[in-house]
Design a protein around this motif. Structure first.
Motif, PDB file in Angstrom:
ATOM      1  N   ILE A  53      -8.505  35.196   5.691  1.00 50.62           N
ATOM      2  CA  ILE A  53      -9.186  34.967   4.376  1.00 50.62           C
ATOM      3  C   ILE A  53      -7.978  33.921   3.665  1.00 50.62           C
ATOM      4  O   ILE A  53      -6.738  34.408   3.649  1.00 50.62           O
ATOM      5  N   THR A  54      -8.499  33.024   2.688  1.00 48.84           N
ATOM      6  CA  THR A  54      -7.580  32.398   1.842  1.00 48.84           C
ATOM      7  C   THR A  54      -7.543  32.986   0.703  1.00 48.84           C
ATOM      8  O   THR A  54      -7.962  33.872   0.111  1.00 48.84           O
ATOM      9  N   GLU A  55      -6.252  32.752   0.072  1.00 45.55           N
ATOM     10  CA  GLU A  55      -6.036  33.135  -1.470  1.00 45.55           C
ATOM     11  C   GLU A  55      -7.183  32.829  -2.378  1.00 45.55           C
ATOM     12  O   GLU A  55      -7.598  33.736  -2.956  1.00 45.55           O
ATOM     13  N   GLN A  56      -7.739  31.593  -2.158  1.00 49.71           N
ATOM     14  CA  GLN A  56      -8.832  31.236  -3.166  1.00 49.71           C
ATOM     15  C   GLN A  56     -10.053  32.232  -2.935  1.00 49.71           C
ATOM     16  O   GLN A  56     -10.554  32.606  -3.710  1.00 49.71           O
ATOM     17  N   GLU A  57     -10.282  32.348  -1.504  1.00 50.57           N
ATOM     18  CA  GLU A  57     -11.601  33.183  -1.225  1.00 50.57           C
ATOM     19  C   GLU A  57     -11.216  34.774  -1.838  1.00 50.57           C
ATOM     20  O   GLU A  57     -12.164  35.290  -2.154  1.00 50.57           O
ATOM     21  N   ALA A  58     -10.086  35.057  -1.461  1.00 50.53           N
ATOM     22  CA  ALA A  58      -9.764  36.620  -2.020  1.00 50.53           C
ATOM     23  C   ALA A  58      -9.988  36.478  -3.356  1.00 50.53           C
ATOM     24  O   ALA A  58     -10.432  37.394  -4.125  1.00 50.53           O
ATOM     25  N   ARG A  59      -9.525  35.658  -4.232  1.00 50.55           N
ATOM     26  CA  ARG A  59      -9.618  35.571  -5.744  1.00 50.55           C
ATOM     27  C   ARG A  59     -11.199  35.682  -6.059  1.00 50.55           C
ATOM     28  O   ARG A  59     -11.496  36.009  -7.106  1.00 50.55           O
ATOM     29  N   GLN A  60     -11.971  34.687  -5.453  1.00 52.98           N
ATOM     30  CA  GLN A  60     -13.237  34.793  -5.625  1.00 52.98           C
ATOM     31  C   GLN A  60     -13.915  36.065  -5.274  1.00 52.98           C
ATOM     32  O   GLN A  60     -14.814  36.300  -5.964  1.00 52.98           O
ATOM     33  N   ILE A  61     -13.484  36.677  -4.330  1.00 55.03           N
ATOM     34  CA  ILE A  61     -14.261  37.914  -4.029  1.00 55.03           C
ATOM     35  C   ILE A  61     -14.010  38.998  -4.920  1.00 55.03           C
ATOM     36  O   ILE A  61     -14.818  39.619  -5.412  1.00 55.03           O
ATOM     37  N   LYS A  95     -14.803  43.214   2.657  1.00 56.82           N
ATOM     38  CA  LYS A  95     -14.360  42.297   2.240  1.00 56.82           C
ATOM     39  C   LYS A  95     -13.469  42.047   1.141  1.00 56.82           C
ATOM     40  O   LYS A  95     -12.566  41.594   0.963  1.00 56.82           O
ATOM     41  N   ALA A  99      -9.482  41.104   0.796  1.00 59.15           N
ATOM     42  CA  ALA A  99      -9.207  40.357  -0.171  1.00 59.15           C
ATOM     43  C   ALA A  99      -8.004  40.943  -0.899  1.00 59.15           C
ATOM     44  O   ALA A  99      -7.149  40.379  -1.212  1.00 59.15           O
ATOM     45  N   CYS A 102      -4.890  40.344   1.214  1.00 60.40           N
ATOM     46  CA  CYS A 102      -4.359  39.091   1.176  1.00 60.40           C
ATOM     47  C   CYS A 102      -3.540  38.627  -0.016  1.00 60.40           C
ATOM     48  O   CYS A 102      -2.404  38.177   0.035  1.00 60.40           O
TER      49      CYS A 102
END
Length: 117
Positions: A53-61, A95, A99, A102
């Motif tokens: 998982i990317t940092e951006q994805e983690a922050r969005q989740i 998820k 997140a 990550c």
């Protein structure tokens, strides 16, 4: 006498079904290896399993901005994790957990102290 005949028929029929299934399975494996489908499926499985998982994805989740403090991230994580543990979905809960992992790794790699608070 009739029970014995029925039992023999069932055993014989089961044996025939097992042999037919094994033969069909071997043929399917053979066909898959000829077309390369087996190797492609294995590569896709490995690729999916290793996708991080990317940092951006983690922050969005988690719904946290880039400048969020670690304590705010943990609060948001706790709320989302507990909410999904009680009445949500295991998929979303996992998820949320991934997140947090990550962002925790990123937080620790920046040398900002322990992230286990």
């Amino acid at each position: 006498m009739a029970g014995r005949i029925i039992a023999q028929i069932l055993v014989m029929g089961s044996g025939i079904l097992v042999r037919a299934f094994a033969q069909a399975y071997r043929q399917a494996l053979s066909n898959a290896s000829k077309t390369g489908a087996a190797q492609e499926a294995m590569n896709n499985t490995v690729r999916r399993a290793s996708k991080a998982i990317t940092e951006q994805e983690a922050r969005q989740i988690l719904g946290v901005p880039e400048n969020a403090a670690w304590e705010d991230i943990l609060k948001k994580y706790d709320v989302l994790f507990e909410r999904n543990a009680k009445q949500g979905s295991f998929y979303i809960q996992s998820k949320v957990h991934r997140a947090k992992e990550c962002l925790e790794a990123i937080h620790q790699s920046k040398g900002q102290g322990s992230a286990n608070g």
